[in-house]
Design an enzyme around this catalytic site. Structure first.
Site, PDB file in Angstrom:
ATOM      1  N   ASP A 212       0.712  -1.374  -0.203  1.00  0.00           N
ATOM      2  CA  ASP A 212       0.304  -0.064   0.492  1.00  0.00           C
ATOM      3  C   ASP A 212       0.749   0.987   0.379  1.00  0.00           C
ATOM      4  O   ASP A 212       1.834   1.341   0.277  1.00  0.00           O
ATOM      5  CB  ASP A 212      -1.202  -0.103   1.570  1.00  0.00           C
ATOM      6  CG  ASP A 212      -1.719  -0.732   0.878  1.00  0.00           C
ATOM      7  OD1 ASP A 212      -2.306  -1.517   0.241  1.00  0.00           O
ATOM      8  OD2 ASP A 212      -2.869  -0.632   1.925  1.00  0.00           O
TER       9      ASP A 212
ATOM     10  N   HIS B 232       3.521  -2.553   2.593  1.00  0.00           N
ATOM     11  CA  HIS B 232       3.783  -1.132   2.679  1.00  0.00           C
ATOM     12  C   HIS B 232       4.760  -1.020   1.921  1.00  0.00           C
ATOM     13  O   HIS B 232       6.050  -1.215   2.623  1.00  0.00           O
ATOM     14  CB  HIS B 232       3.344  -0.005   3.905  1.00  0.00           C
ATOM     15  CG  HIS B 232       2.081  -0.322   4.503  1.00  0.00           C
ATOM     16  ND1 HIS B 232       1.887  -0.766   5.299  1.00  0.00           N
ATOM     17  CD2 HIS B 232       0.903   0.034   4.149  1.00  0.00           C
ATOM     18  CE1 HIS B 232      -0.062  -0.906   5.691  1.00  0.00           C
ATOM     19  NE2 HIS B 232       0.374   0.701   5.182  1.00  0.00           N
TER      20      HIS B 232
END
Length: 251
Positions: free
Chosen positions: A72, A217
């Protein structure tokens, strides 16, 4: 008179025969075209059945000891390129959930992600919590984010949407209406507050389950520990019998 009439009839028959052949030649492409159109309609029906729905998927496309890696908040010029190199070296494909503002700033990284054979996911324009937003406002944001992604990589497919903070509200239905499957996760390793590479590896090893979508992430801060953890985890998990898959395409 008889000879003349016979000759005239022969001429008329030859003329009709030529016209008939011409009509057949003209009709054949039309029939083929019609057949192809019908064939296209027939093919389109199964494709409709595979369209996105509003159910949030958290599992892989296939069963067994499969996991899906998702990242992400990128693209991020500090860590995304190195992550792409790790995934290339380890022969793994992942899903990148792109933050629209970052896409606008670093379109070349979007193109690098696509060139690496990875899958794209809409992660909204500004990473806002959409839990209380109207469907109209959500749709405007998602469409703008898709436009930015496709400005960076024209014509690219964006099959998934992930709501920031997992706050879905009406966004799962809006995403499905736009052809994007809402994408959740089964394991989040908490790398938004980097605890150290060893700890990230431990969290994956202890938390992994068959068919899990894993949330990590590559953007939103310093993600160097995540990249290092991924580089260690891929061969480690393979040695334990795990394999890497894509998330399910439909809930």
């Amino acid at each position: 008179m008889t000879t003349t009439s016979t000759t005239e009839r022969a001429v008329r028959e030859r003329t009709r025969s030529r016209r008939s052949r011409r009509l057949r030649r003209l009709a054949t492409p039309l029939l083929l075209s019609g057949g192809m159109c019908l064939g296209a309609l027939t093919v389109a029906r199964p494709a409709q059945a595979r369209q996105a729905n509003a159910q949030v998927v958290e599992s892989t496309r296939h069963g067994g000891r499969a996991v899906a890696l998702t990242f992400d908040d990128g693209p991020n010029p500090a860590d995304t390129p190195r992550l792409l190199e790790v995934l290339r070296k380890r022969h793994v494909k992942a899903v990148f959930c792109l933050w629209g503002d970052h896409v606008k700033e670093h379109p070349e990284l979007v193109r690098a992600i696509v060139a690496g054979g990875h899958t794209l996911c809409n992660h909204t324009m500004h990473h806002d919590d959409m839990g209380t937003w109207s469907a109209e406002d959500i749709r405007a944001d998602l469409e703008r984010t898709n436009a930015e992604i496709r400005r960076a990589a024209p014509g690219v497919r964006i099959p998934y949407f992930r709501a920031p903070y997992g706050s879905w509200g009406k966004s799962s239905q809006v995403a499905a209406d736009l052809g994007m499957q809402p994408l959740g996760w089964r394991l989040a390793i908490g790398d938004w507050e980097p605890p150290g590479t060893d700890e990230l590896v431990r969290r994956v090893e202890e938390g992994i389950t068959p068919g899990a979508v894993i949330l990590m992430h590559d953007g939103g801060g310093d993600r160097s520990q995540t990249v290092d953890a991924v580089d260690r985890l891929i061969p480690l998990l393979r040695a334990q019998g795990w394999h890497f898959d894509k998330p399910a395409r439909r809930g």
